[in-house]
Structure formats: structure tokens, C-alpha cells
Scaffold this motif. Structure first.
Motif, PDB file in Angstrom:
ATOM      1  N   TYR A   1       0.826  -1.213   0.000  1.00 25.52           N
ATOM      2  CA  TYR A   1       0.000   0.000   0.000  1.00 25.52           C
ATOM      3  C   TYR A   1       0.860   1.262   0.000  1.00 25.52           C
ATOM      4  CZ  TYR A   1      -2.898   3.743   1.959  1.00 25.52           C
ATOM      5  OH  TYR A   1      -3.522   4.943   2.189  1.00 25.52           O
ATOM      6  N   TYR A   2       1.975   1.235   0.733  1.00 30.98           N
ATOM      7  CA  TYR A   2       2.784   2.437   0.896  1.00 30.98           C
ATOM      8  C   TYR A   2       3.637   2.761  -0.321  1.00 30.98           C
ATOM      9  CZ  TYR A   2       1.466   2.512   5.801  1.00 30.98           C
ATOM     10  OH  TYR A   2       0.759   2.586   6.967  1.00 30.98           O
ATOM     11  N   ASP A   3       3.647   1.893  -1.305  1.00 30.91           N
ATOM     12  CA  ASP A   3       4.424   2.197  -2.507  1.00 30.91           C
ATOM     13  C   ASP A   3       3.878   3.422  -3.222  1.00 30.91           C
ATOM     14  OD1 ASP A   3       6.645   1.321  -4.253  1.00 30.91           O
ATOM     15  OD2 ASP A   3       5.062   1.137  -5.750  1.00 30.91           O
ATOM     16  N   ARG A   4       2.604   3.718  -3.051  1.00 28.36           N
ATOM     17  CA  ARG A   4       2.007   4.908  -3.680  1.00 28.36           C
ATOM     18  C   ARG A   4       2.670   6.185  -3.178  1.00 28.36           C
ATOM     19  NH1 ARG A   4      -4.058   4.453  -1.874  1.00 28.36           N
ATOM     20  NH2 ARG A   4      -3.528   2.259  -2.162  1.00 28.36           N
ATOM     21  N   TYR A   5       3.229   6.141  -1.987  1.00 25.75           N
ATOM     22  CA  TYR A   5       3.946   7.287  -1.433  1.00 25.75           C
ATOM     23  C   TYR A   5       5.453   7.183  -1.643  1.00 25.75           C
ATOM     24  CZ  TYR A   5      -0.537   7.883   0.974  1.00 25.75           C
ATOM     25  OH  TYR A   5      -1.867   8.027   1.263  1.00 25.75           O
ATOM     26  N   ILE A   6       6.004   6.036  -1.327  1.00 23.07           N
ATOM     27  CA  ILE A   6       7.455   5.861  -1.411  1.00 23.07           C
ATOM     28  C   ILE A   6       7.948   6.048  -2.836  1.00 23.07           C
ATOM     29  CG2 ILE A   6       9.317   4.157  -1.143  1.00 23.07           C
ATOM     30  CD1 ILE A   6       7.803   3.092   1.307  1.00 23.07           C
ATOM     31  N   SER A   7       7.156   5.621  -3.813  1.00 21.02           N
ATOM     32  CA  SER A   7       7.574   5.734  -5.213  1.00 21.02           C
ATOM     33  C   SER A   7       7.661   7.185  -5.679  1.00 21.02           C
ATOM     34  CB  SER A   7       6.599   4.967  -6.112  1.00 21.02           C
ATOM     35  OG  SER A   7       5.294   5.535  -6.049  1.00 21.02           O
ATOM     36  N   LEU A   8       7.044   8.110  -4.959  1.00 21.14           N
ATOM     37  CA  LEU A   8       7.098   9.518  -5.329  1.00 21.14           C
ATOM     38  C   LEU A   8       8.410  10.178  -4.931  1.00 21.14           C
ATOM     39  CD1 LEU A   8       3.490  10.662  -4.284  1.00 21.14           C
ATOM     40  CD2 LEU A   8       4.297  10.007  -6.567  1.00 21.14           C
ATOM     41  N   VAL A   9       9.164   9.540  -4.057  1.00 24.90           N
ATOM     42  CA  VAL A   9      10.418  10.110  -3.542  1.00 24.90           C
ATOM     43  C   VAL A   9      11.570   9.586  -4.383  1.00 24.90           C
ATOM     44  CG1 VAL A   9      11.900  10.400  -1.531  1.00 24.90           C
ATOM     45  CG2 VAL A   9       9.413  10.166  -1.236  1.00 24.90           C
ATOM     46  N   HIS A  10      12.220  10.471  -5.121  1.00 29.20           N
ATOM     47  CA  HIS A  10      13.261  10.039  -6.057  1.00 29.20           C
ATOM     48  C   HIS A  10      14.679  10.258  -5.539  1.00 29.20           C
ATOM     49  CE1 HIS A  10      10.079   9.376  -8.902  1.00 29.20           C
ATOM     50  NE2 HIS A  10       9.711  10.646  -8.884  1.00 29.20           N
ATOM     51  N   ASN A  11      14.847  11.151  -4.596  1.00 26.90           N
ATOM     52  CA  ASN A  11      16.174  11.416  -4.027  1.00 26.90           C
ATOM     53  C   ASN A  11      16.455  10.416  -2.922  1.00 26.90           C
ATOM     54  OD1 ASN A  11      18.457  12.454  -2.736  1.00 26.90           O
ATOM     55  ND2 ASN A  11      17.825  14.574  -2.981  1.00 26.90           N
TER      56      ASN A  11
ATOM     57  N   TYR B   1      10.390   7.540   4.341  1.00 34.90           N
ATOM     58  CA  TYR B   1       9.957   7.745   2.958  1.00 34.90           C
ATOM     59  C   TYR B   1       8.439   7.882   2.853  1.00 34.90           C
ATOM     60  CZ  TYR B   1      14.498   7.147   0.730  1.00 34.90           C
ATOM     61  OH  TYR B   1      15.794   7.333   0.303  1.00 34.90           O
ATOM     62  N   VAL B   2       7.716   7.194   3.715  1.00 34.59           N
ATOM     63  CA  VAL B   2       6.259   7.354   3.735  1.00 34.59           C
ATOM     64  C   VAL B   2       5.900   8.790   4.109  1.00 34.59           C
ATOM     65  CG1 VAL B   2       4.136   6.707   4.937  1.00 34.59           C
ATOM     66  CG2 VAL B   2       5.738   4.934   4.201  1.00 34.59           C
ATOM     67  N   ILE B   3       6.588   9.346   5.109  1.00 34.22           N
ATOM     68  CA  ILE B   3       6.339  10.729   5.513  1.00 34.22           C
ATOM     69  C   ILE B   3       6.546  11.668   4.330  1.00 34.22           C
ATOM     70  CG2 ILE B   3       7.249  12.628   6.900  1.00 34.22           C
ATOM     71  CD1 ILE B   3       7.825  10.527   9.103  1.00 34.22           C
ATOM     72  N   ALA B   4       7.683  11.518   3.669  1.00 31.98           N
ATOM     73  CA  ALA B   4       7.995  12.411   2.546  1.00 31.98           C
ATOM     74  C   ALA B   4       7.027  12.212   1.384  1.00 31.98           C
ATOM     75  CB  ALA B   4       9.433  12.183   2.086  1.00 31.98           C
TER      76      ALA B   4
END
Length: 204
Positions: free
Chosen positions: A46-56, A185-188
Motif C-alpha cells: 500500500y505504501y508504494d504509492r507514497y514511497i515511489s514519489l520520492v526520487h532522491n 519515505y512514507v512521511i515524505a
């Protein structure tokens, strides 16, 4: 004296644009483990929807960059903007900011417990109840922005001071196993997800 010294935030009229404070927050990497992206086995899908947005891969630098971008987005907004909704059944802009802050606090709390080796399963939470019972509608727009600055400062302080083993520790939150690194990464990613909604649907 205005809150926390250098702040120019204050309650403004609906006609007066808001001036945001010039704050500084140094996010230095304390561990090589902070430069490693979480792998799929470190969090629920489920959290990949957020973690995948962080590229750095430098998550502390991401936190600092996000702070600047979010404050830039909100700079100069009139008080009336805080009550904007893009549909009648959607959260207001102030409620979105309140949700971002609440979620960051909760994820940081989870990270703290897991980082300290606490293996007690951590309960989930219902985001709609938090927004419904929050005082966001009664607050002026500068309030959730000041809260955001304070929460992000605390988040950076928490993660910046972790040692290398802490980043890799695992615990259970909301019935799913997750690492401290993945929670960062979820936070970001969660903030970025909602900031994009603000940009696209509230503040076009």
C-alpha cells in the motif's frame, strides 16, 4: 513578541496576503543507512504509492527541500484560501494541512518506537476521524502552517539523530511490518502526494 522569534506569521484579514517566515533548518545525514532506499520487503505494498514519489535517496535532504517548496506554495495566500474545497465533500485546504501534520506526527511516532527497539504492535488510525475531530476549521491559515514547520523540524531532528542500526529496525504498525527507513519515505511521499493535490486542485 511573535511566536518563536523570527516568525512573521500572524492572523490576517481575508484581503491581506500572508507573509511566511524565513526559517532555516539544517538536515545533515548522520548515517550511511539514511542514503539507502527502502526495498519492497520493508513495507506493505500500500505504501508504494507514497514511497515511489520520492526520487532522491538522501531522505533528510528531501525533508528540507519539501519544507522550502511547501512554504513557497503557501506564501502570500489570503486567509480565505484556507477554506477552499475543490468539491463540497472534500477537505478544506486547512484540513489537508492538518491531515499532513497529523500523519507526519503519527509516522514519526511509529519510527521512534521501532527505532528504539519497541516490538509492541502499533495500532492504526482513521484519518477521517482525525480531520473531523480536529479544530482546523476554527483556526486561521497561519496556524496549520506554523504547525507544519514545527512538525517538520521535529521530524528532521528525530531522523537526523538515528544511528545506523536504527534505520534498519523493523516493527509492526497497523498490522503490517515496516522499517524505520520506510517510515521516513512514507512521511515524505505522503506530503508530496497531498502537495500535488493542493497545486492541481486547490491553488491553480
Amino acid at each position: 513578541m511573535e511566536p518563536w522569534g523570527t516568525s512573521n506569521l500572524r492572523a490576517l484579514s481575508t484581503e491581506e496576503p500572508m507573509t511566511l517566515p524565513a526559517t532555516t533548518l539544517t538536515a545533515t545525514t548522520s548515517s550511511a543507512a539514511a542514503l539507502i532506499r527502502p526495498q519492497p520487503g520493508e513495507y506493505a505494498p500500500y505504501y508504494d504509492r507514497y514511497i515511489s514519489l520520492v526520487h532522491n535517496n538522501d531522505i533528510l535532504a528531501v525533508f528540507e527541500d519539501q519544507r522550502r517548496q511547501t512554504l513557497l506554495l503557501l506564501s502570500g495566500r489570503a486567509e480565505a484560501d484556507g477554506d477552499l474545497r475543490y468539491a463540497p465533500d472534500k477537505w478544506s485546504l486547512k484540513e489537508v494541512l492538518g491531515h499532513i501534520n497529523d500523519t507526519e506526527r503519527i509516522m514519526s511516532y511509529r519510527a521512534l518506537r521501532i527505532a528504539r527497539g519497541d516490538q509492541t504492535p502499533i495500532e492504526g488510525y482513521e484519518q477521517d476521524d482525525y480531520v473531523r475531530n480536529g479544530p482546523f476549521a476554527q483556526r486561521t491559515l497561519p496556524d496549520p502552517i506554523e504547525d507544519y514547520i514545527a512538525v517538520r523540524r521535529a521530524t528532521v531532528s528525530l531522523f537526523r539523530n538515528l544511528d545506523e542500526p536504527a534505520w534498519n529496525r523493523r516493527g509492526v504498525a497497523n498490522k503490517n511490518e515496516i522499517t524505520v527507513r520506510a517510515l521516513a519515505y512514507v512521511i515524505a511521499g505522503h506530503e508530496l502526494h497531498h502537495r500535488r493535490i493542493l497545486e492541481e486542485k486547490y491553488l491553480r
